[in-house]
Scaffold this motif. Structure first.
Motif, PDB file in Angstrom:
ATOM      1  N   LEU A 147     -14.773   0.542  -5.844  1.00  0.00           N
ATOM      2  CA  LEU A 147     -13.342   0.025  -5.471  1.00  0.00           C
ATOM      3  C   LEU A 147     -13.063   0.731  -3.941  1.00  0.00           C
ATOM      4  O   LEU A 147     -12.038   0.563  -3.519  1.00  0.00           O
ATOM      5  N   GLY A 148     -13.960   1.618  -3.608  1.00  0.00           N
ATOM      6  CA  GLY A 148     -13.435   2.231  -2.101  1.00  0.00           C
ATOM      7  C   GLY A 148     -13.299   3.751  -2.248  1.00  0.00           C
ATOM      8  O   GLY A 148     -12.832   4.143  -3.784  1.00  0.00           O
ATOM      9  N   VAL A 173      -9.203  -3.167 -15.473  1.00  0.00           N
ATOM     10  CA  VAL A 173      -8.989  -4.628 -15.121  1.00  0.00           C
ATOM     11  C   VAL A 173     -10.146  -4.935 -14.057  1.00  0.00           C
ATOM     12  O   VAL A 173     -10.861  -6.138 -14.158  1.00  0.00           O
ATOM     13  N   LYS A 174     -10.142  -4.162 -13.064  1.00  0.00           N
ATOM     14  CA  LYS A 174     -11.085  -4.429 -11.857  1.00  0.00           C
ATOM     15  C   LYS A 174     -12.705  -4.489 -12.492  1.00  0.00           C
ATOM     16  O   LYS A 174     -13.349  -5.087 -11.893  1.00  0.00           O
ATOM     17  N   GLU A 202     -13.312  -7.445 -14.346  1.00  0.00           N
ATOM     18  CA  GLU A 202     -13.560  -8.550 -13.356  1.00  0.00           C
ATOM     19  C   GLU A 202     -14.957  -8.352 -12.690  1.00  0.00           C
ATOM     20  O   GLU A 202     -15.850  -9.458 -12.543  1.00  0.00           O
ATOM     21  N   PHE A 203     -15.451  -7.031 -12.371  1.00  0.00           N
ATOM     22  CA  PHE A 203     -16.789  -7.082 -11.915  1.00  0.00           C
ATOM     23  C   PHE A 203     -17.655  -7.367 -12.905  1.00  0.00           C
ATOM     24  O   PHE A 203     -18.830  -8.115 -12.549  1.00  0.00           O
ATOM     25  N   SER A 204     -17.548  -6.849 -14.021  1.00  0.00           N
ATOM     26  CA  SER A 204     -18.653  -7.205 -15.152  1.00  0.00           C
ATOM     27  C   SER A 204     -18.660  -8.772 -15.526  1.00  0.00           C
ATOM     28  O   SER A 204     -19.679  -9.032 -15.409  1.00  0.00           O
ATOM     29  N   LYS A 205     -17.537  -9.389 -15.259  1.00  0.00           N
ATOM     30  CA  LYS A 205     -17.646 -10.930 -15.594  1.00  0.00           C
ATOM     31  C   LYS A 205     -18.417 -11.555 -14.428  1.00  0.00           C
ATOM     32  O   LYS A 205     -19.127 -12.554 -14.508  1.00  0.00           O
TER      33      LYS A 205
END
Length: 89
Positions: free
Chosen positions: A38-39, A53-54, A57-60
């Motif tokens: 995420l930086g 949550v992020k 999302e990456f996993s999905k």
């Protein structure tokens, strides 16, 4: 005392299972994962809920990409087999 924890964490870096019993190493790991995904300083910019949550999302997205690649690989393999079958006749 802090030097001792730092030295131990550095020594544990290559040891299997070290994340389970090295709090300093666990902390570094979380910081680095957040930074990579995420930086820089992401762990400090986002709430734990936002990070989770992020990461979901990456996993999905990663799973969808893997599924797409597997489907493509299967199609390519089937196309190759069909081509070889036609060439053999």
């Amino acid at each position: 005392m802090e030097v001792h924890h730092y030295r131990r964490a550095v020594d544990d870096y290559e040891r299997d299972g070290a994340l389970m019993d090295s709090p300093q190493l666990k902390h570094w790991f979380v910081i680095n994962v957040c930074d990579v995904l995420l930086g820089e300083d992401a762990m400090y910019k986002y709430s734990p809920q936002e990070l989770f949550v992020k990461l979901q999302e990456f996993s999905k997205d990663a799973q969808a990409f893997t599924d797409m690649c597997e489907e493509h690989d299967c199609r390519v393999t089937l196309d190759d087999m069909e081509y070889q079958r036609q060439c053999s006749h």
